[in-house]
Design an enzyme around this catalytic site. Structure first.
Site, PDB file in Angstrom:
ATOM      1  N   GLU A 120     -49.388 -30.681  -1.821  1.00 55.31           N
ATOM      2  CA  GLU A 120     -50.188 -29.460  -1.658  1.00 55.31           C
ATOM      3  C   GLU A 120     -51.223 -29.832  -0.618  1.00 55.31           C
ATOM      4  OE1 GLU A 120     -52.790 -27.562  -1.330  1.00 55.31           O
ATOM      5  OE2 GLU A 120     -53.367 -26.776  -3.300  1.00 55.31           O
ATOM      6  N   GLU A 128     -54.658 -28.952   7.723  1.00 55.81           N
ATOM      7  CA  GLU A 128     -55.048 -30.202   7.071  1.00 55.81           C
ATOM      8  C   GLU A 128     -54.057 -31.322   7.346  1.00 55.81           C
ATOM      9  OE1 GLU A 128     -55.974 -29.340   2.947  1.00 55.81           O
ATOM     10  OE2 GLU A 128     -57.701 -28.155   3.571  1.00 55.81           O
TER      11      GLU A 128
HETATM   12  N1  SAH Z   1     -52.440 -32.171  -5.425  1.00 57.23           N
HETATM   13  C1  SAH Z   1     -53.735 -31.733  -5.921  1.00 57.23           C
HETATM   14  C2  SAH Z   1     -54.827 -31.779  -4.876  1.00 57.23           C
HETATM   15  C3  SAH Z   1     -54.523 -31.077  -3.569  1.00 57.23           C
HETATM   16  S1  SAH Z   1     -55.834 -31.183  -2.411  1.00 57.23           S
HETATM   17  C4  SAH Z   1     -53.574 -30.351  -6.501  1.00 57.23           C
HETATM   18  O1  SAH Z   1     -52.615 -29.685  -6.153  1.00 57.23           O
HETATM   19  O2  SAH Z   1     -54.407 -29.912  -7.304  1.00 57.23           O
HETATM   20  C5  SAH Z   1     -55.164 -32.215  -1.192  1.00 57.23           C
HETATM   21  C6  SAH Z   1     -55.521 -33.678  -1.374  1.00 57.23           C
HETATM   22  O3  SAH Z   1     -54.720 -34.412  -0.485  1.00 57.23           O
HETATM   23  C7  SAH Z   1     -56.946 -34.040  -1.021  1.00 57.23           C
HETATM   24  O4  SAH Z   1     -57.478 -34.745  -2.108  1.00 57.23           O
HETATM   25  C8  SAH Z   1     -56.834 -34.955   0.205  1.00 57.23           C
HETATM   26  O5  SAH Z   1     -57.786 -35.995   0.175  1.00 57.23           O
HETATM   27  C9  SAH Z   1     -55.424 -35.504   0.057  1.00 57.23           C
HETATM   28  N2  SAH Z   1     -54.660 -35.849   1.275  1.00 57.23           N
HETATM   29  C10 SAH Z   1     -54.414 -35.047   2.334  1.00 57.23           C
HETATM   30  N3  SAH Z   1     -53.563 -35.626   3.193  1.00 57.23           N
HETATM   31  C11 SAH Z   1     -53.238 -36.825   2.666  1.00 57.23           C
HETATM   32  C12 SAH Z   1     -52.364 -37.870   3.090  1.00 57.23           C
HETATM   33  N4  SAH Z   1     -51.641 -37.757   4.191  1.00 57.23           N
HETATM   34  N5  SAH Z   1     -52.296 -38.969   2.318  1.00 57.23           N
HETATM   35  C13 SAH Z   1     -53.006 -39.068   1.163  1.00 57.23           C
HETATM   36  N6  SAH Z   1     -53.827 -38.094   0.717  1.00 57.23           N
HETATM   37  C14 SAH Z   1     -53.940 -36.983   1.452  1.00 57.23           C
END
Ligand code: SAH
Length: 685
Positions: free
Chosen positions: A144, A153
């Site tokens: 996500e 993002e």
């Molecule tokens: N999966 C959770 C949070 C989603 S928010 C949910 O659905 O509730 C997205 C998260 O991804 C954030 O915490 C951000 O720090 C992390 N993130 C984004 N890109 C990333 C990457 N390439 N590798 C590791 N973490 C990542």
């Protein structure tokens, strides 16, 4: 460890060295993060869960072990869903250390310690192999990583890498596919966020029109996404010129390419008009059949019964580089270009096929006119608000005399131009963005009429002023460094700093300002600060505690800025003036404070107080940056659409306290510390 950070105080303008805990930044990030909002997004959570269950089942039916890679696990939610759905093992990758730590705790608390491994790395750093972070490649990819623009993002490069190195060929993916939709519209309101309209000034010697330099006309603006709660935009504020069409889609179960590319669709306008804006949103299918769909479509596209409020995903407004007249039934091409992180659009007339092929390349939006660097979108809207301009014109007419020497202190302000047309003799301005103003004045043949002074107010010398004394000091006031409404009180500090250059009977416009406050119940905004407790049966309280801890990191809880036209609320009290600031005098040495109580007139949940500023330009003329009106007996509020208001959430929201008896009044204490420029407040229900 403590570190010292230098910054200009937004209210006082003073350079300060703040002793910051090394954790300050991450506390800010957590306190203001959208994690809580995501966890409250029931529609999203339910559909992810369904999609994950279906994917795990498909793998199991094939007789394979289900190995999940969850990139950006946050609280660990999606991995816990996978583990509950029967996945054999989950690798939960999270780059943000405080979140990864929270995920470890949450996973443990929910009893998934042996099923989920939290990896505190960026996914592109993750290794696979017997000694690696992952024993083997995964066959289910769950993420996500989407923002309102879908790819902002970094979802594309992350997927590209994951398919190359972290997952098996032919893996299952949840979501399976994302699709971006667009609709072409004409909207004076939204177009006013990107172009400066001619400004009409009724002067004594006839009507004057302030125009923009030609570079502004076809400037593509800045690439940053304009994301808004499009559901708050009434249908009367735009005209639909095309049906909704699919612009492009991304299949996440196959290798993804993040390199820049473009997509083109043919549109048949349903109405003639000026194509100005592309409205856009996306949906995600959680499974290949498309039966589990989570959509950001706005109200006129989908039925309200499926409506889910959310703030972490909204809708996008894209500004075309120029307005393009289109005729009903006469086809046009719409091109979307994207790089790894952003999307932009262009409309072309459908002529010969060859010609159109050649013209597909669209240059990425880089502001050439500088206006889009000086003015952000709400500021454009504000400058285009002719009613507001009228208030300034009326008040300037009251105070200006033919021999007035006028100094304007405001960022990117057009007040000096208004003042010039209204008869002031000498005009001086202290502003940011010298070159833009130079061009702007030139376009209006004013380059020798208005002098631009590049100096901080406290460094102003009489030589800057050509040994003249200022008889009229004006400001909107507006400063680009202002985040909260009262930060624009910087005008008062600047006024104090230039006191020695003012005539003894100087006129200051605005002559004063006042801070106003009202108790409200939000329709939805309260959710972003409300604890989650459990989410789809998983205990995520650790996350709540972490957010609360970060919010209380600073000694006093702070108000936060929100553009309330996007967030409906109803007033529970009358608006109340709580503090006044007299710009005719210098900033006093002592603090300004007030306390009292407001009666609650309507039933409802007291979620918080909203605060805003009003500027009293001259006798009987004010501009209001907050509440415009209460539109009905239910208390629904209308807010100034160009400004952010300050919201102070009560602990009834942040601590989820249940209010047994509805309070009949709220007591408050508000203190403006003139030394630090900070406003501290305390409320009791
Ligand atoms: N999966 C959770 C949070 C989603 S928010 C949910 O659905 O509730 C997205 C998260 O991804 C954030 O915490 C951000 O720090 C992390 N993130 C984004 N890109 C990333 C990457 N390439 N590798 C590791 N973490 C990542």
């Amino acid at each position: 460890m403590k570190t010292f950070c230098g910054r200009a105080n937004p209210t006082t303008g003073a350079m300060e060295w703040l002793e910051e805990d090394e954790n300050y930044d991450y506390h800010q990030e957590i306190a203001r993060s959208r994690y809580a909002d995501m966890l409250h997004d029931k529609d999203r959570n339910v559909k992810y869960y369904e999609g994950i269950r279906a994917a795990v089942n498909r793998v199991k039916e094939r007789g394979e072990k289900a190995i999940v890679l969850d990139i950006g696990t946050g609280t660990g939610l999606l991995s816990m869903m996978a583990a509950s759905a029967g996945a054999d093992f989950c690798y939960a990758v999270e780059v943000f250390k405080p979140m990864a730590n929270a995920a470890v705790k949450i996973v443990e608390k929910n009893g998934f310690r042996d099923k989920i491994k939290v990896i505190n790395k960026h996914s592109t750093e993750v290794t696979v192999g017997p000694d690696g972070d992952m024993q083997c490649r995964a066959n289910i990819l769950v993420t996500e990583l989407f923002d309102t623009e879908l790819i902002g993002e970094g979802a594309l490069p992350t997927y590209e890498h994951a398919h190359k190195y972290l997952v098996q060929e032919g893996c299952e993916a949840v979501p399976y596919r994302a699709t971006v939709y667009v609709q072409l519209v004409e909207s004076k309101r939204m177009w006013s966020w990107n172009k400066l309209f001619p400004i009409h000034v009724e002067a004594e010697d006839g009507e004057k029109i302030i125009v923009s330099p030609s570079e502004m006309e076809d400037c593509p603006g800045v690439p940053s996404v304009c994301d808004i709660q499009l559901n708050q935009m009434p249908s009367s504020d735009f005209t639909v010129l095309s049906d909704v069409v699919t612009m492009f889609s991304v299949d996440f179960s196959k290798p993804v390419r993040s390199a820049s590319t473009s997509y083109r669709v043919q549109l048949e306008p349903v109405k003639s008009g000026k194509a100005q804006i592309v409205l856009s949103w996306w949906d995600i299918d959680m499974d290949p059949s498309g039966m589990i769909n989570c959509t950001m479509a706005p109200y006129w596209v989908k039925s309200t019964s499926t409506f889910q409020w959310r703030d972490h995903w909204m809708q996008c407004v894209y500004f075309l580089p120029n307005e393009e007249p289109v005729l009903q039934g006469e086809k046009v091409y719409l091109t979307a270009c994207r790089d790894e992180y952003s999307v932009w659009y262009k409309v072309q007339k459908a002529r010969g096929e060859e010609e159109n092929k050649a013209a597909v390349h669209v240059e990425s939006p880089v502001c050439r006119c500088q206006a889009h660097l000086l003015w952000n979108r709400p500021r454009f809207g504000q400058l285009n608000d002719q009613n507001r301009t009228c208030q300034y014109i009326k008040s300037l007419m009251k105070v200006l005399k033919t021999d007035s020497v006028c100094l304007c202190i405001s960022d990117g302000s057009l007040l000096p131009v208004l003042a010039h047309y209204l008869g002031a003799k000498q005009l001086l301005i202290k502003t940011v963005c010298y070159f833009f103003f130079f061009k702007f004045f030139k376009a209006n043949n004013l380059e020798d009429k208005i002098k631009i002074i590049e100096a901080r107010p406290e460094l102003l010398t009489s030589s800057h002023l050509e040994d003249k004394k200022i008889s009229v000091l004006v400001g909107e006031p507006f400063f680009t460094t202002s985040l909260l409404p009262w930060h624009n009180l910087y005008f008062w500090y600047a006024r104090t700093a230039v006191t020695s250059h003012l005539t003894s009977n100087v006129t200051v416009l605005p002559q004063s300002a006042s801070l106003h406050m009202m108790i409200v119940e939000f329709q939805d905004l309260w959710r972003i600060r409300s604890p989650c407790g459990t989410c789809e049966g998983f205990d995520v309280q650790t996350m709540d505690d972490m957010i609360n801890n970060s919010m209380n990191f600073r000694e006093s809880k702070e108000a936060e800025p929100h553009p309330l036209w996007e967030y409906p609320c109803k007033s529970l009290s009358d608006p109340q003036e709580v503090l006044t600031f007299d710009f005719r005098k210098t900033v006093p040495e002592y603090s300004l404070s007030t306390e009292g109580s407001v009666n609650l007139l309507r039933k409802g949940k007291s979620h918080g107080a909203v605060l805003w500023m009003e500027y009293h330009l001259a006798a009987g003329i004010s501009v209001n940056t907050g509440l415009m009106q209460i539109s009905n007996e239910k208390g629904n509020c209308e807010w100034n659409p160009h400004c952010k208001q300050a919201v102070y959430f009560f602990s009834s929201v942040t601590e989820s306290e249940t209010l047994l008896d509805l309070p009949s009044a709220v007591t408050y204490a508000i203190n403006f510390n003139t030394k630090t420029g900070e406003i501290a407040m305390d409320f009791k229900l």
